[in-house]
Motif scaffolding. Structure first.
Motif, PDB file in Angstrom:
ATOM      1  N   GLU A 165       1.019  -0.461   0.235  1.00  0.00           N
ATOM      2  CA  GLU A 165       0.167   0.281   0.162  1.00  0.00           C
ATOM      3  C   GLU A 165       0.737   1.202   0.340  1.00  0.00           C
ATOM      4  O   GLU A 165       1.822   1.306   1.344  1.00  0.00           O
ATOM      5  N   PRO A 202       0.569   5.279   1.417  1.00  0.00           N
ATOM      6  CA  PRO A 202      -0.577   6.155   1.417  1.00  0.00           C
ATOM      7  C   PRO A 202      -0.521   7.143   0.878  1.00  0.00           C
ATOM      8  O   PRO A 202       0.390   7.752  -0.033  1.00  0.00           O
ATOM      9  N   PRO A 203      -1.453   8.061   0.790  1.00  0.00           N
ATOM     10  CA  PRO A 203      -2.060   8.866  -0.297  1.00  0.00           C
ATOM     11  C   PRO A 203      -1.254  10.442   0.502  1.00  0.00           C
ATOM     12  O   PRO A 203      -1.269  11.310  -0.826  1.00  0.00           O
ATOM     13  N   ASP A 204      -1.044  10.396   1.687  1.00  0.00           N
ATOM     14  CA  ASP A 204       0.591  11.487   1.970  1.00  0.00           C
ATOM     15  C   ASP A 204       0.780  11.308   2.973  1.00  0.00           C
ATOM     16  O   ASP A 204       0.615  10.619   4.454  1.00  0.00           O
ATOM     17  N   MET A 239       4.038  12.188   4.373  1.00  0.00           N
ATOM     18  CA  MET A 239       4.307  13.331   5.297  1.00  0.00           C
ATOM     19  C   MET A 239       4.128  13.572   6.272  1.00  0.00           C
ATOM     20  O   MET A 239       2.912  14.294   6.315  1.00  0.00           O
ATOM     21  N   ALA A 265       0.576   3.977   8.879  1.00  0.00           N
ATOM     22  CA  ALA A 265      -0.620   4.236   9.148  1.00  0.00           C
ATOM     23  C   ALA A 265      -0.836   5.013  10.173  1.00  0.00           C
ATOM     24  O   ALA A 265      -1.613   5.554  10.119  1.00  0.00           O
ATOM     25  N   TYR A 266      -0.675   3.715  10.890  1.00  0.00           N
ATOM     26  CA  TYR A 266      -2.178   4.098  12.309  1.00  0.00           C
ATOM     27  C   TYR A 266      -1.404   5.428  12.574  1.00  0.00           C
ATOM     28  O   TYR A 266      -1.061   6.549  13.066  1.00  0.00           O
ATOM     29  N   LEU A 320       0.836   7.735  11.151  1.00  0.00           N
ATOM     30  CA  LEU A 320       0.374   9.264  10.130  1.00  0.00           C
ATOM     31  C   LEU A 320      -1.152   9.295  11.076  1.00  0.00           C
ATOM     32  O   LEU A 320      -1.234  10.461  10.757  1.00  0.00           O
ATOM     33  N   ALA A 321      -2.090   8.611  11.318  1.00  0.00           N
ATOM     34  CA  ALA A 321      -3.430   8.824  11.460  1.00  0.00           C
ATOM     35  C   ALA A 321      -2.867   9.581  13.362  1.00  0.00           C
ATOM     36  O   ALA A 321      -3.602  10.119  13.694  1.00  0.00           O
ATOM     37  N   PHE A 322      -2.214   9.295  14.180  1.00  0.00           N
ATOM     38  CA  PHE A 322      -1.393   9.209  15.205  1.00  0.00           C
ATOM     39  C   PHE A 322       0.084   9.421  15.883  1.00  0.00           C
ATOM     40  O   PHE A 322       0.160   8.945  16.367  1.00  0.00           O
TER      41      PHE A 322
END
Lengths: 534, 534
Positions: free
Chosen positions: A221, A223-225, A227, A272-273, A275-277
């Motif tokens: 996968e 990630p779309p962003d 950064m 991914a986690y 980037l979200a947190f």
């Protein structure tokens, strides 16, 4: 249909045993519907083989009593199961019922309670207070059971471990889960995974991620962003996955692993986690292999975040020997933290879960344990050691006259009459004195109910001095909002427990807390049972 | 706020674990919210040490899915527990969610189920089907646990004893009680005391009177209208208490008792109940003494009613040795019935209750037992032998690719990919064939998934022939009203159970029901686990 703020309309008058309705008709036909009556709700044995219980569920009871109304659909259903020639005036009587004439005296939420001492004393018209039996039992019993279970688990864990209730999926129905989340917090847990308990009752909520999140990633996968800006917002953004890959090399060298060993999907999930947190990154380590995948992937992400000024907030283990793994992980955190000069790494909290019961909890809470947070599901929520409290609701007076049940089974005998309960407090213990109500315990040097109340809160703080405590009036005319908030009841419960003598707090074979009868009450029992069991 | 017909708004989207919401944000941030995913809900071990389970709770799931919507208050709460800088577009995504794009395949309500076989297969957008995990687990697990528990109790009781569920007051919260009443009926009980389960789900309700009704009478009460007309409405009305007093004399002589021995309050209670329920008079015999009070009082009232053409419908015992007392009471019914030429008396049903578990039930159901109706509370409702089913909800595919969890704990390994389950039926047993999905059982002479479906219902009824069964589609767009009614599912469950081999129906150490993997599935597991636990 009216809906209270929690939408729990299932707790409505027909959530009851049919015999309450048939008895209602019996009372009504006998002209006794409005006789003054009093029932007591109590338990005969402390749950789990212990010597105490915590009372809970009062807010639910008050909410139920305030909303109590039989509606047309309810009356139609009752008419369909009662004799076809039942007098319509009976249903009109039911239709007019509400609890404005009912008084409930209750132990305050979070009180210590002992066998025979009434948790609720419910007085009002005979027919009506009989109808309230089943819902009140249902609301008080499970809430108190869970609170007591949680208190035991807290005693085992000690004050420092964080306890997280996470049993919703294992609960006996949705309301079972909701109730458990609220009252395990009251009993001493720190937080719950149950979002609704947070939304509606203010229970602190906590949670991280599941294996499904980890296994949903294959590693391919993008990630779309990707950064991420530094925590300080000062300086350029960084490509987090690229940074993680650089850190992975260093971590694998440090741990003696080949770089291809840690699972790329797990790493993608962690990225991914993160980037979200970024400020609350946690890793679930055991989707594949803790040592060869979860841990190096976590370290790579945590160290990449660390470069940007973020600190990871925890790891979680959900299988295997939790105590041993926590020890190994703490060791690795220390080594890696020292090697890369990231001192905060060594104190990253380690959370564990996986069917933890009282015995395993004791092991995890032992001295030297590196476990910080303990998630308990099934064993707090379903109370498997004893999944029902066994409370009863017994008639103690009617028409101003005391009533007793003198069955051939002495266990099921009741204590007659409207009573008051007292508790004797010493300087530091609640545990040594009798109360004014109880079963077959010797009277210990005091002579009546009324005299005891005069001791009052200002009485000398010796063990044998009486002290008014823990009894209050909560009528259903008072809004549940006037009951103390959950946090306050939780503190009260913990204070009460801290004053209970250690011999009574033992979880196995504890000393029985003495509960005695006043001389007056004993004389009443003797006079009413003079005929013997008949 | 919308309210479904049962008012169970507590089963709403936020009745979930917080980590579902944090993972949702993780998926969304990774651009994966709408990837196609499939989860399976299954259990790893049959409950209670048995070799089967009954599935239940599907209607509750469909109701939940249809109503699934995150509302403003829910989103506000989530915003308060997620990072403050969370992109508002995430909450807009949540606000737009409903289950119109979710498909649920399910075993029909009341199916036999075995370890590893999916009870639910839930497919739809990754973020959304992840969010559904906790509520679906909560709704299916307890319903299925209770149904299975009830089925075991029915197997023990045999087909003839009437089983009454009466555990509401012992349940784990109000919804626990409501759920138990519905699904114990599905599992084979005859009725419930829970009035709401009757009103909302059509469960037959039953109930009589409690000790409080009996003890509320002292004997000095005067019924406002003591007169009762004959059952035929032909002939003069009769003063019932006076007639009862005449019969009491004769009964006491017959039983060798003094007339003052039977408790006058108990008799007044029975008279009051008889006046309200002349066609459905029942006596609760053990408020004082069964032999010296309850029984003679019951007989006096029953015989007085009998003179007017009414037949008493039962007696109930709630303490002591129930089997032995039932035998003695039946003997007395025979003697007294013969003496007073009232032949129906000898077949008056005897109902018993008092903490009856599997062992006591077996004793009460033994050959020659005179017990007719058995009331079970705590032991059916709270499932104390195993109070949680332990269902899990595991990701099996995402983006069309199979997913596996290959942890170091082989117990927690999952079976990858979207699957079909088949069941092989012989002439009389469901029990001997493998299904297409399962765990580590040997493949038994068949080679793939697709070919098996062609067996169809018309295939030869030999044990080894495949037969499509028990799999259906229930999407959330279908109304729950299109699911079969409870009665039909109950019959289906009983038919399924009757076809299960006796070796699998044994409650202690049963033969394990074989569940095997197709060769295709096995090959997929092998290829995905080629790396080993890592």
């Amino acid at each position: 249909m009216e809906l209270d703020s929690e939408g729990r309309m299932v707790v409505r008058p027909l959530l009851t045993d049919l015999y309450q309705a048939t008895m209602a008709l019996g009372y009504w036909r006998a002209g006794r519907a409005c006789e003054a009556a009093e029932f007591e709700l109590f338990f005969r044995h402390c749950p789990f083989g212990g010597s105490f219980a915590l009372t809970a569920g009062l807010q639910d009871c008050v909410r139920f009593l305030r909303a109590f109304r039989l509606r047309d659909a309810d009356l139609q259903f009752l008419a369909s199961v009662l004799p076809p020639d039942t007098d319509p005036a009976f249903f009109e009587h039911l239709r007019a019922l509400d609890c404005s004439g009912v008084t409930v005296r209750a132990l305050p939420e979070g009180s210590l309670a002992f066998p025979g001492v009434p948790l609720l004393q419910v007085s009002g018209p005979l027919l009506l207070v009989q109808l309230l039996e089943t819902p009140l039992l249902c609301l008080i019993s499970y809430a108190s059971l869970v609170a007591t279970n949680a208190a035991r688990l807290r005693l085992i864990a000690g004050p420092d471990k964080k306890l997280l209730e996470m049993g919703l999926r294992r609960a006996q129905g949705p309301d079972g889960g909701f109730t458990a989340s609220i009252y395990s917090y009251l009993g001493g847990f720190d937080s719950s995974s149950n979002t609704l308990a947070g939304q509606l009752r203010g229970v602190p909520v906590a949670g991280t991620l599941a294996h499904s999140f980890v296994t949903s990633f294959s590693g391919s996968e993008v990630p779309p962003d990707p950064m991420l800006a530094p925590a300080s917002s000062q300086g350029p953004t960084v490509d987090l996955p690229a940074s993680v890959n650089l850190w992975l090399k260093r971590v694998c060298v440090s741990l003696g692993l080949e770089e291809r060993e840690p699972h790329p999907g797990e790493r993608a999930a962690f990225v991914a986690y993160a980037l979200a947190f970024p400020r609350a990154f946690q890793g679930l380590l055991d989707s594949y292999s803790v040592r060869r995948s979860g841990l190096p992937n976590f370290l790579a992400v945590a160290l990449a975040l660390g470069e940007l000024g973020y600190r990871a907030v925890g790891v979680r283990l959900d299988s295997g020997d939790l105590l041993q793994q926590a020890k190994e992980i703490r060791g690795i955190f220390r080594t890696v933290g020292a090697q890369f000069q990231v001192p905060w790494l060594e104190s990253v909290p380690i959370a564990v879960s996986n069917n933890i019961d009282e015995k395993e909890l004791a092991r995890l809470a032992q001295k030297g344990s590196e476990v910080n947070v303990i998630g308990i599901g099934t064993n707090v929520v379903t109370c498997p050691k004893q999944p029902s409290m066994g409370c009863v609701y017994k008639l103690v007076s009617v028409g101003g006259q005391p009533r007793i049940k003198l069955t051939e089974d002495p266990e099921k005998q009741t204590l007659p009459g409207s009573k008051a309960a007292f508790r004797f407090l010493g300087p530091d213990v609640v545990a040594t004195g009798p109360t004014a109500v109880g079963r077959r315990a010797p009277t210990q040097g005091w002579t009546g109910t009324e005299g005891l109340a005069s001791g009052g809160p200002g009485a000398p703080r010796t063990v044998s001095q009486p002290r008014w405590s823990h009894c209050c009036d909560s009528t259903c005319n008072r809004d549940s909002e006037t009951l103390p908030p959950l946090d306050e009841s939780r503190s009260f419960a913990q204070r009460s427990l801290s004053r209970l003598g250690p011999a009574h707090k033992q979880l196995q074979s504890p000393a029985v807390y003495p509960v005695a009868l006043s001389e007056k009450l004993r004389a009443l029992v003797d006079s009413l049972s003079a005929r013997g069991p008949l």
